[in-house]
Design a protein around this motif. Structure first.
Motif, PDB file in Angstrom:
ATOM      1  N   ALA A  15       0.828  -1.214   0.000  1.00 32.05           N
ATOM      2  CA  ALA A  15       0.000   0.000   0.000  1.00 32.05           C
ATOM      3  C   ALA A  15       0.860   1.260   0.000  1.00 32.05           C
ATOM      4  CB  ALA A  15      -0.929  -0.012   1.210  1.00 32.05           C
ATOM      5  N   LYS A  16       2.013   1.216   0.693  1.00 29.79           N
ATOM      6  CA  LYS A  16       2.901   2.369   0.740  1.00 29.79           C
ATOM      7  C   LYS A  16       3.530   2.650  -0.607  1.00 29.79           C
ATOM      8  CE  LYS A  16       6.885   4.176   3.310  1.00 29.79           C
ATOM      9  NZ  LYS A  16       7.909   3.877   4.351  1.00 29.79           N
ATOM     10  N   ASP A  17       3.765   1.600  -1.382  1.00 34.27           N
ATOM     11  CA  ASP A  17       4.414   1.758  -2.691  1.00 34.27           C
ATOM     12  C   ASP A  17       3.462   2.223  -3.793  1.00 34.27           C
ATOM     13  OD1 ASP A  17       6.806   0.986  -1.608  1.00 34.27           O
ATOM     14  OD2 ASP A  17       6.628  -1.115  -2.220  1.00 34.27           O
ATOM     15  N   VAL A  18       2.163   2.055  -3.577  1.00 33.41           N
ATOM     16  CA  VAL A  18       1.185   2.386  -4.623  1.00 33.41           C
ATOM     17  C   VAL A  18       0.883   3.883  -4.605  1.00 33.41           C
ATOM     18  CG1 VAL A  18      -1.192   2.069  -5.418  1.00 33.41           C
ATOM     19  CG2 VAL A  18       0.143   0.097  -4.658  1.00 33.41           C
ATOM     20  N   VAL A  19       1.054   4.512  -5.743  1.00 34.63           N
ATOM     21  CA  VAL A  19       0.696   5.928  -5.886  1.00 34.63           C
ATOM     22  C   VAL A  19      -0.765   6.009  -6.321  1.00 34.63           C
ATOM     23  CG1 VAL A  19       1.178   8.076  -7.115  1.00 34.63           C
ATOM     24  CG2 VAL A  19       3.048   6.513  -6.529  1.00 34.63           C
ATOM     25  N   PRO A  20      -1.616   6.747  -5.603  1.00 29.28           N
ATOM     26  CA  PRO A  20      -3.040   6.821  -5.972  1.00 29.28           C
ATOM     27  C   PRO A  20      -3.214   7.255  -7.425  1.00 29.28           C
ATOM     28  CG  PRO A  20      -2.683   7.818  -3.824  1.00 29.28           C
ATOM     29  CD  PRO A  20      -1.319   7.526  -4.391  1.00 29.28           C
ATOM     30  N   SER A  21      -3.856   6.405  -8.203  1.00 32.96           N
ATOM     31  CA  SER A  21      -4.008   6.687  -9.631  1.00 32.96           C
ATOM     32  C   SER A  21      -5.006   7.806  -9.903  1.00 32.96           C
ATOM     33  CB  SER A  21      -4.458   5.412 -10.362  1.00 32.96           C
ATOM     34  OG  SER A  21      -5.698   4.945  -9.862  1.00 32.96           O
ATOM     35  N   ALA A  22      -5.802   8.161  -8.901  1.00 27.57           N
ATOM     36  CA  ALA A  22      -6.823   9.187  -9.109  1.00 27.57           C
ATOM     37  C   ALA A  22      -6.272  10.606  -8.963  1.00 27.57           C
ATOM     38  CB  ALA A  22      -7.979   8.985  -8.119  1.00 27.57           C
ATOM     39  N   GLU A  23      -5.070  10.770  -8.397  1.00 20.14           N
ATOM     40  CA  GLU A  23      -4.557  12.115  -8.135  1.00 20.14           C
ATOM     41  C   GLU A  23      -4.410  12.960  -9.400  1.00 20.14           C
ATOM     42  OE1 GLU A  23      -4.228  13.736  -5.302  1.00 20.14           O
ATOM     43  OE2 GLU A  23      -5.178  11.950  -4.444  1.00 20.14           O
ATOM     44  N   PRO A  24      -3.848  12.424 -10.515  1.00 20.52           N
ATOM     45  CA  PRO A  24      -3.788  13.257 -11.730  1.00 20.52           C
ATOM     46  C   PRO A  24      -5.166  13.706 -12.199  1.00 20.52           C
ATOM     47  CG  PRO A  24      -2.359  11.335 -11.945  1.00 20.52           C
ATOM     48  CD  PRO A  24      -3.176  11.130 -10.703  1.00 20.52           C
ATOM     49  N   TRP A  25      -6.168  12.837 -12.003  1.00 19.55           N
ATOM     50  CA  TRP A  25      -7.526  13.205 -12.411  1.00 19.55           C
ATOM     51  C   TRP A  25      -8.020  14.383 -11.579  1.00 19.55           C
ATOM     52  CZ3 TRP A  25     -12.373  13.681 -10.291  1.00 19.55           C
ATOM     53  CH2 TRP A  25     -13.440  13.781 -11.190  1.00 19.55           C
ATOM     54  N   PHE A  26      -7.798  14.355 -10.281  1.00 17.38           N
ATOM     55  CA  PHE A  26      -8.255  15.448  -9.421  1.00 17.38           C
ATOM     56  C   PHE A  26      -7.522  16.749  -9.748  1.00 17.38           C
ATOM     57  CE2 PHE A  26      -9.781  12.011  -6.544  1.00 17.38           C
ATOM     58  CZ  PHE A  26     -11.099  12.440  -6.449  1.00 17.38           C
ATOM     59  N   THR A  27      -6.288  16.650 -10.188  1.00 20.71           N
ATOM     60  CA  THR A  27      -5.552  17.858 -10.583  1.00 20.71           C
ATOM     61  C   THR A  27      -6.231  18.544 -11.766  1.00 20.71           C
ATOM     62  OG1 THR A  27      -3.469  16.882  -9.816  1.00 20.71           O
ATOM     63  CG2 THR A  27      -3.325  18.730 -11.367  1.00 20.71           C
ATOM     64  N   SER A  28      -6.652  17.731 -12.755  1.00 24.65           N
ATOM     65  CA  SER A  28      -7.363  18.293 -13.909  1.00 24.65           C
ATOM     66  C   SER A  28      -8.763  18.754 -13.519  1.00 24.65           C
ATOM     67  CB  SER A  28      -7.459  17.242 -15.022  1.00 24.65           C
ATOM     68  OG  SER A  28      -6.187  16.835 -15.452  1.00 24.65           O
ATOM     69  N   ALA A  29      -9.426  17.953 -12.682  1.00 29.47           N
ATOM     70  CA  ALA A  29     -10.803  18.283 -12.306  1.00 29.47           C
ATOM     71  C   ALA A  29     -10.872  19.560 -11.478  1.00 29.47           C
ATOM     72  CB  ALA A  29     -11.408  17.113 -11.529  1.00 29.47           C
ATOM     73  N   ARG A  30      -9.814  19.828 -10.721  1.00 31.03           N
ATOM     74  CA  ARG A  30      -9.796  21.043  -9.900  1.00 31.03           C
ATOM     75  C   ARG A  30      -9.924  22.285 -10.770  1.00 31.03           C
ATOM     76  NH1 ARG A  30      -5.780  24.548  -8.334  1.00 31.03           N
ATOM     77  NH2 ARG A  30      -6.083  25.590  -6.308  1.00 31.03           N
ATOM     78  N   ASN A  31      -9.215  22.331 -11.899  1.00 31.88           N
ATOM     79  CA  ASN A  31      -9.302  23.482 -12.797  1.00 31.88           C
ATOM     80  C   ASN A  31     -10.711  23.627 -13.375  1.00 31.88           C
ATOM     81  OD1 ASN A  31      -6.564  24.039 -12.429  1.00 31.88           O
ATOM     82  ND2 ASN A  31      -5.974  22.651 -14.084  1.00 31.88           N
ATOM     83  N   VAL A  32     -11.317  22.503 -13.724  1.00 30.81           N
ATOM     84  CA  VAL A  32     -12.677  22.540 -14.267  1.00 30.81           C
ATOM     85  C   VAL A  32     -13.645  23.043 -13.210  1.00 30.81           C
ATOM     86  CG1 VAL A  32     -14.546  21.145 -15.221  1.00 30.81           C
ATOM     87  CG2 VAL A  32     -12.188  20.713 -15.916  1.00 30.81           C
ATOM     88  N   ALA A  33     -13.517  22.515 -11.985  1.00 29.52           N
ATOM     89  CA  ALA A  33     -14.431  22.913 -10.912  1.00 29.52           C
ATOM     90  C   ALA A  33     -14.308  24.403 -10.594  1.00 29.52           C
ATOM     91  CB  ALA A  33     -14.143  22.082  -9.670  1.00 29.52           C
ATOM     92  N   MET A  34     -13.105  24.951 -10.720  1.00 24.88           N
ATOM     93  CA  MET A  34     -12.896  26.364 -10.387  1.00 24.88           C
ATOM     94  C   MET A  34     -13.341  27.311 -11.489  1.00 24.88           C
ATOM     95  SD  MET A  34      -9.151  26.283  -8.518  1.00 24.88           S
ATOM     96  CE  MET A  34      -9.121  28.076  -8.413  1.00 24.88           C
ATOM     97  N   PHE A  35     -13.098  26.914 -12.746  1.00 29.64           N
ATOM     98  CA  PHE A  35     -13.272  27.882 -13.825  1.00 29.64           C
ATOM     99  C   PHE A  35     -14.317  27.485 -14.872  1.00 29.64           C
ATOM    100  CE2 PHE A  35      -8.727  27.982 -12.521  1.00 29.64           C
ATOM    101  CZ  PHE A  35      -8.752  29.220 -11.879  1.00 29.64           C
ATOM    102  N   ALA A  36     -14.882  26.284 -14.794  1.00 30.27           N
ATOM    103  CA  ALA A  36     -15.822  25.868 -15.837  1.00 30.27           C
ATOM    104  C   ALA A  36     -17.055  25.200 -15.261  1.00 30.27           C
ATOM    105  CB  ALA A  36     -15.132  24.917 -16.817  1.00 30.27           C
ATOM    106  N   ASN A  37     -17.432  25.597 -14.053  1.00 31.61           N
ATOM    107  CA  ASN A  37     -18.616  25.006 -13.419  1.00 31.61           C
ATOM    108  C   ASN A  37     -19.862  25.771 -13.818  1.00 31.61           C
ATOM    109  OD1 ASN A  37     -20.186  23.379 -11.809  1.00 31.61           O
ATOM    110  ND2 ASN A  37     -19.772  24.541  -9.939  1.00 31.61           N
ATOM    111  N   GLU A  38     -20.181  25.687 -15.114  1.00 31.54           N
ATOM    112  CA  GLU A  38     -21.312  26.444 -15.646  1.00 31.54           C
ATOM    113  C   GLU A  38     -22.626  25.809 -15.196  1.00 31.54           C
ATOM    114  OE1 GLU A  38     -20.759  26.305 -19.804  1.00 31.54           O
ATOM    115  OE2 GLU A  38     -18.855  27.393 -19.783  1.00 31.54           O
ATOM    116  N   GLY A  39     -23.480  26.637 -14.616  1.00 30.03           N
ATOM    117  CA  GLY A  39     -24.789  26.157 -14.183  1.00 30.03           C
ATOM    118  C   GLY A  39     -24.718  25.170 -13.029  1.00 30.03           C
TER     119      GLY A  39
END
Length: 411
Positions: free
Chosen positions: A371-395
């Protein structure tokens, strides 16, 4: 063969070393024919013809080996007897594969035998939402937005609840979107038709649109049926960013099929879709009446992680595993990451057993190290999603994502 004369044995060895050497193989066939071994000569001549179909010497040798008289050189070409391929194929059918194994396709690349029934539709499965560990928020939203109105038609009619549109699951990869879709199909007692970009796209103009239409036609015949559109961003990419007209036409066809969801012809057809990048999906697909219900599927919570870990460790030799501690150590890992943790722990125990010569069980130390050796595979996704949530959350389209990022203090 053991009884072969030395020369024939030598030639067999040479032919085995150079199977495409036609003159060498014909020399072997001639020696076999001279020795009265016609069947073996026919086999060697037939293989030579596979490598050189127009070789005159190979044809004449096969004709003589099969007992037919060789054509006279003085005979006019128009009166020569043609080579009997049918007789030759019957003679060597168990040695040489058939020349034609597939029926020819039409000029547009479409197989005449393929129709709407060519799509694989899975029978109603036994997977239910109870089989999905944890994820209470996802289950509650599925129940409210999709399942409760379907289970209670009278209440749906009373409250004017519409069944228009479909359901879009989005979130980081490896978090169980496909499994949830199968569970929804199980809850409905419906058949399951999974569709990916490879099932739809075709190199011939018009075939991609036809494939899309035939998929929905199959679902209508198999109703009740859940049509699951996997990787929707590939099937329904934004047309404004698509340079190829064929891809735009495919998206148009998908829109046409989704527009008919509430018609009588589509009774019992339910559309679910999944994507990792909903911001790349054509906006028209997400308007009311199409895929207008959206559910965020996040990395598994504590109860879900415990269920997933139990599943992947159930058939492995383990000892003294503290699941509670392991669940806390794997926070933020996706379902795919958790499967990898169990696999890596098993590899550690296996290698240790191989090196020491003593078989041992998988223990807590193996699992925590993995478990210590595994890098969470979802982190790159959250990095991209953060920009969308901040600047493209239309409606307020990504309000649930914003709430989750704030909770994790990533926004």
């Amino acid at each position: 063969m053991p009884d072969d004369p030395p020369l024939i044995q030598s030639l067999r060895t040479a032919v085995a070393a150079a199977p495409a050497d036609v003159p060498l193989r014909l020399h072997l066939a001639q020696l076999l024919l001279d020795a009265g071994r016609s069947d073996e000569a026919v086999t060697e001549a037939a293989v030579a013809l596979q490598h050189a179909p127009g070789d005159t010497q190979a044809r004449e040798l096969m004709v003589r080996a099969m007992g037919a008289p060789a054509p006279s050189p003085a005979q006019p070409p128009a009166q020569r007897r043609g080579f009997d391929w049918q007789a030759a194929e019957q003679q060597v059918g168990d040695v040489v594969p058939p020349r034609f194994v597939e029926a020819p396709v039409r000029a547009d690349g479409q197989d005449d035998s393929a129709g709407a029934d060519a799509w694989d539709v899975e029978a109603p499965g036994e997977v239910r939402l109870d089989d999905v560990g944890g994820m209470r928020d996802v289950k509650d939203r599925l129940e409210a937005a999709f399942l409760a109105p379907l289970r209670n038609p009278e209440l749906r009619k009373l409250y004017g609840k519409s069944l228009r549109g479909g359901l879009l699951l989005y979130g980081p990869p490896g978090c169980g979107k496909t499994f949830i879709a199968r569970a929804v199909a199980g809850e409905l007692g419906a058949a399951f038709l999974s569709v990916s970009v490879n099932d739809v796209l075709d190199m011939w103009i018009g075939n991609s649109e036809r494939n899309m239409h035939e998929i929905f036609e199959t679902a209508r015949r198999q109703a009740p049926c859940v049509v699951f559109l996997d990787e929707l961003d590939a099937l329904g990419a934004k047309r404004s960013r698509t340079a190829h007209s064929g891809m735009r036409n495919t998206v148009n066809q998908l829109l046409t099929e989704l527009d008919g969801i509430e018609s009588a012809a589509n009774e019992g057809v339910f559309v679910l879709a999944a994507t990792n990048v909903p911001w790349d999906v054509d906006n028209a697909l997400r308007r009311p009446g199409r895929l207008d219900r959206t559910i965020l599927v996040l990395p598994p919570d504590g109860p879900a992680r415990e269920t997933i870990l139990r599943y992947h460790l159930r058939d492995r030799p383990i000892e003294n595993v503290d699941l509670g501690k392991l669940v806390k150590s794997t926070e933020g890992l996706s379902g795919a990451d958790l499967a990898h943790v169990c696999e890596a722990a098993a590899e550690r125990a296996l290698l240790d057993s191989a090196r020491t010569g003593t078989v041992r069980l998988i223990n807590m130390k193996d699992l925590l190290a993995a478990a210590k050796d595994v890098v969470p595979s979802a982190e790159p996704w959250f990095t991209s999603a953060r920009n969308v949530a901040m600047f493209a959350n239309e409606g307020g389209m990504y309000d649930d994502l914003v709430a989750y990022l704030k909770k994790r203090r990533k926004l």
